[in-house]
Design a protein around this motif. Structure first.
Motif, PDB file in Angstrom:
ATOM      1  N   ASP A 209      60.687  40.163  -3.617  1.00 15.97           N
ATOM      2  CA  ASP A 209      60.136  39.085  -4.433  1.00 15.97           C
ATOM      3  C   ASP A 209      59.943  37.804  -3.595  1.00 15.97           C
ATOM      4  O   ASP A 209      60.841  37.411  -2.842  1.00 15.97           O
ATOM      5  N   VAL A 210      58.783  37.180  -3.743  1.00 16.59           N
ATOM      6  CA  VAL A 210      58.483  35.988  -2.931  1.00 16.59           C
ATOM      7  C   VAL A 210      59.445  34.838  -3.267  1.00 16.59           C
ATOM      8  O   VAL A 210      60.020  34.221  -2.366  1.00 16.59           O
ATOM      9  N   ASP A 211      59.641  34.560  -4.547  1.00 16.65           N
ATOM     10  CA  ASP A 211      60.491  33.413  -4.935  1.00 16.65           C
ATOM     11  C   ASP A 211      61.917  33.559  -4.396  1.00 16.65           C
ATOM     12  O   ASP A 211      62.467  32.630  -3.800  1.00 16.65           O
ATOM     13  N   ILE A 212      62.485  34.736  -4.615  1.00 19.49           N
ATOM     14  CA  ILE A 212      63.884  34.963  -4.199  1.00 19.49           C
ATOM     15  C   ILE A 212      64.017  34.829  -2.685  1.00 19.49           C
ATOM     16  O   ILE A 212      64.896  34.119  -2.176  1.00 19.49           O
ATOM     17  N   ASN A 213      63.132  35.477  -1.955  1.00 16.33           N
ATOM     18  CA  ASN A 213      63.295  35.514  -0.495  1.00 16.33           C
ATOM     19  C   ASN A 213      62.936  34.188   0.168  1.00 16.33           C
ATOM     20  O   ASN A 213      63.543  33.810   1.170  1.00 16.33           O
ATOM     21  N   LEU A 214      62.000  33.478  -0.454  1.00 22.53           N
ATOM     22  CA  LEU A 214      61.676  32.155   0.060  1.00 22.53           C
ATOM     23  C   LEU A 214      62.855  31.196  -0.170  1.00 22.53           C
ATOM     24  O   LEU A 214      63.190  30.386   0.703  1.00 22.53           O
ATOM     25  N   ALA A 215      63.491  31.334  -1.326  1.00 28.51           N
ATOM     26  CA  ALA A 215      64.652  30.471  -1.615  1.00 28.51           C
ATOM     27  C   ALA A 215      65.789  30.751  -0.629  1.00 28.51           C
ATOM     28  O   ALA A 215      66.409  29.822  -0.097  1.00 28.51           O
ATOM     29  N   VAL A 216      66.038  32.041  -0.346  1.00 24.03           N
ATOM     30  CA  VAL A 216      67.125  32.382   0.599  1.00 24.03           C
ATOM     31  C   VAL A 216      66.774  31.876   1.997  1.00 24.03           C
ATOM     32  O   VAL A 216      67.610  31.295   2.695  1.00 24.03           O
ATOM     33  N   TYR A 217      65.517  32.057   2.392  1.00 22.24           N
ATOM     34  CA  TYR A 217      65.084  31.587   3.717  1.00 22.24           C
ATOM     35  C   TYR A 217      65.240  30.065   3.828  1.00 22.24           C
ATOM     36  O   TYR A 217      65.753  29.542   4.824  1.00 22.24           O
ATOM     37  N   THR A 218      64.811  29.354   2.797  1.00 19.78           N
ATOM     38  CA  THR A 218      64.882  27.888   2.832  1.00 19.78           C
ATOM     39  C   THR A 218      66.341  27.436   2.878  1.00 19.78           C
ATOM     40  O   THR A 218      66.698  26.496   3.589  1.00 19.78           O
ATOM     41  N   ARG A 219      67.190  28.153   2.155  1.00 21.17           N
ATOM     42  CA  ARG A 219      68.625  27.827   2.161  1.00 21.17           C
ATOM     43  C   ARG A 219      69.228  28.098   3.550  1.00 21.17           C
ATOM     44  O   ARG A 219      70.029  27.314   4.044  1.00 21.17           O
ATOM     45  N   GLN A 220      68.843  29.197   4.168  1.00 17.23           N
ATOM     46  CA  GLN A 220      69.426  29.496   5.501  1.00 17.23           C
ATOM     47  C   GLN A 220      69.031  28.416   6.508  1.00 17.23           C
ATOM     48  O   GLN A 220      69.806  28.064   7.391  1.00 17.23           O
ATOM     49  N   CYS A 221      67.809  27.865   6.346  1.00 16.85           N
ATOM     50  CA  CYS A 221      67.357  26.817   7.269  1.00 16.85           C
ATOM     51  C   CYS A 221      68.100  25.503   7.033  1.00 16.85           C
ATOM     52  O   CYS A 221      68.135  24.636   7.902  1.00 16.85           O
ATOM     53  N   SER A 222      68.683  25.343   5.833  1.00 22.75           N
ATOM     54  CA  SER A 222      69.359  24.099   5.460  1.00 22.75           C
ATOM     55  C   SER A 222      70.858  24.139   5.728  1.00 22.75           C
ATOM     56  O   SER A 222      71.582  23.206   5.351  1.00 22.75           O
ATOM     57  N   VAL A 223      71.334  25.202   6.341  1.00 17.21           N
ATOM     58  CA  VAL A 223      72.774  25.292   6.650  1.00 17.21           C
ATOM     59  C   VAL A 223      73.157  24.180   7.625  1.00 17.21           C
ATOM     60  O   VAL A 223      72.449  23.914   8.602  1.00 17.21           O
ATOM     61  N   ALA A 224      74.277  23.526   7.327  1.00 17.05           N
ATOM     62  CA  ALA A 224      74.765  22.439   8.186  1.00 17.05           C
ATOM     63  C   ALA A 224      75.580  23.018   9.334  1.00 17.05           C
ATOM     64  O   ALA A 224      76.516  23.787   9.112  1.00 17.05           O
ATOM     65  N   VAL A 225      75.186  22.650  10.527  1.00 19.32           N
ATOM     66  CA  VAL A 225      75.957  23.051  11.720  1.00 19.32           C
ATOM     67  C   VAL A 225      76.142  21.827  12.603  1.00 19.32           C
ATOM     68  O   VAL A 225      75.400  20.845  12.488  1.00 19.32           O
ATOM     69  N   THR A 226      77.102  21.927  13.504  1.00 22.31           N
ATOM     70  CA  THR A 226      77.238  20.935  14.568  1.00 22.31           C
ATOM     71  C   THR A 226      76.812  21.631  15.867  1.00 22.31           C
ATOM     72  O   THR A 226      76.673  22.864  15.901  1.00 22.31           O
ATOM     73  N   ALA A 227      76.658  20.858  16.910  1.00 21.68           N
ATOM     74  CA  ALA A 227      76.342  21.477  18.209  1.00 21.68           C
ATOM     75  C   ALA A 227      77.462  22.441  18.602  1.00 21.68           C
ATOM     76  O   ALA A 227      77.208  23.506  19.176  1.00 21.68           O
ATOM     77  N   LYS A 228      78.690  22.075  18.231  1.00 16.43           N
ATOM     78  CA  LYS A 228      79.818  22.947  18.571  1.00 16.43           C
ATOM     79  C   LYS A 228      79.707  24.280  17.819  1.00 16.43           C
ATOM     80  O   LYS A 228      79.912  25.352  18.397  1.00 16.43           O
ATOM     81  N   ASP A 229      79.362  24.203  16.512  1.00 22.34           N
ATOM     82  CA  ASP A 229      79.176  25.450  15.748  1.00 22.34           C
ATOM     83  C   ASP A 229      78.126  26.337  16.408  1.00 22.34           C
ATOM     84  O   ASP A 229      78.317  27.547  16.544  1.00 22.34           O
ATOM     85  N   LEU A 230      77.008  25.723  16.766  1.00 27.41           N
ATOM     86  CA  LEU A 230      75.906  26.523  17.316  1.00 27.41           C
ATOM     87  C   LEU A 230      76.301  27.215  18.615  1.00 27.41           C
ATOM     88  O   LEU A 230      75.950  28.375  18.844  1.00 27.41           O
ATOM     89  N   ALA A 231      77.025  26.486  19.469  1.00 24.99           N
ATOM     90  CA  ALA A 231      77.435  27.096  20.739  1.00 24.99           C
ATOM     91  C   ALA A 231      78.433  28.230  20.489  1.00 24.99           C
ATOM     92  O   ALA A 231      78.378  29.273  21.147  1.00 24.99           O
TER      93      ALA A 231
END
Ligand code: DON
Length: 333
Positions: A209-231
């Motif tokens: 479904d477009v709505d569901i998967n777009l919402a999950v994708y948009t949420r994954q892009c909005s996850v808060a990380v620090t540079a330390k988390d990313l490394a």
């Protein structure tokens, strides 16, 4: 053993230690830390580029932030600058979503249903979908990334999101949260990504479904990380799928190689070739200003600096990683 033999072994050990500072046990700390310090000072006053503004919340982020982190496969963490400042992970999330899709569906599914070639075009290009038979082209551009979300297990938004966020948490080795203002800002303005998902659906290259998967994708892009988390997250890829901080295997080593291959061809979008030529490390950028790069078996590096070039890649992060990779003799080619 003769004294001369001892002498030869001693000299060999000395050469090995000097030639690979990252692998050397004792000089490691001061060497990596001083390279990070040098990179920070060298690029601190570089103000070129501009914040992403097609997602309004990103335009408001203080563009002066500059944080650099290196994590080794032994779990040693080196930091400099604004390394604890949260920002949105954006497209760097695509790497970890791809990893989960591979673990769930196997690597061939990614080839068959998404594609693993470079587009040579912008990260949200619709032209790339029209020009390529694979349509979504690869899992690191928006089309392929949203389609990859559509492949993940889970029948509804909640189920998908809870599995995906738990997966990210394993890499970060802590519970991550979502920047709700970024999520709202991007959800309110993501007509282009919606059009991409609909277009892929029309070509039978979207798997839910477009709505569901777009919402999950948009949420994954909005996850808060620090540079330390990313490394720390990227260090799992540098350590062949085993988390350096927990010793737990998160991915098969086969899948790590494949994720790194896609990062090499597509991690910095249309500038991936130039990046491979110049730096020689698999990497991934996000329009939040983060970039991760992986030197397999040696280290992972993450840099945060919000101002971007025209391809959507952080300018100072590229410069800093180039500098660090060169000093650590990390080019994989
Ligand atoms: O879908 C988008 O456009 C953003 N959420 C992510 C794009 C992005 O980070 C591209 N990276 N450099």
């Amino acid at each position: 053993m003769k004294l001369t033999n001892y002498l030869v072994i001693f000299v060999q050990l000395l050469v090995l230690t000097c030639a690979s500072p990252v692998l050397a046990k004792s000089p490691q700390q001061p060497v990596i830390q001083s390279i990070l310090d040098d990179a920070y000072h060298k690029f601190k006053n570089d103000t070129s580029g501009k914040n992403a503004d097609y997602i309004p919340a990103l335009a408001k982020v203080d563009s002066a932030y500059f944080g650099l982190v290196v994590v080794t496969p032994h779990g040693k963490i080196y930091t400099k600058g604004d390394v604890n400042q949260p920002f949105s992970i954006q497209s760097i999330s695509k790497v970890f979503t791809l990893a989960l899709a591979m673990e769930q569906k196997g690597p061939q599914t990614i080839v068959d249903k998404i594609g693993v070639n470079a587009t040579g075009l912008a990260f949200n290009s619709v032209t790339a979908i029209e020009l390529n038979k694979a349509r979504s082209v690869n899992p690191l551009v928006n089309a392929g990334a949203i389609a990859t979300v559509s492949l993940l297990d889970g029948n509804n938004e909640k189920a998908k999101w809870s599995a995906l966020s738990a997966w990210y948490d394993k890499f970060a080795n802590r519970k991550l949260s979502v920047l709700e203002d970024v999520y709202k800002s991007e959800s309110d303005t993501n007509g282009h990504n919606r059009a991409i998902a609909e277009l892929l659906t029309s070509y039978d290259r979207f798997y839910g479904d477009v709505d569901i998967n777009l919402a999950v994708y948009t949420r994954q892009c909005s996850v808060a990380v620090t540079a330390k988390d990313l490394a720390v997250m990227a260090s799992v890829l540098a350590n062949n799928g085993v988390h350096p901080l927990t010793d737990k295997r998160l991915m098969s080593s086969d899948n790590v190689s494949r994720v790194l291959a896609v990062m090499t061809t597509a991690g910095l979008y249309e500038n991936s070739g130039q990046w491979a030529y110049q730096v020689g490390l698999p990497a991934k950028s996000g329009v939040g200003g983060g970039i991760i790069a992986v030197s397999p078996g040696k280290f992972a590096v993450a840099v945060f600096s919000p101002k971007l070039d025209s391809a959507g890649n952080s300018i100072r992060a590229q410069k800093a990683i180039d500098f660090i990779a060169e000093k650590l003799h990390a080019n994989i080619f």
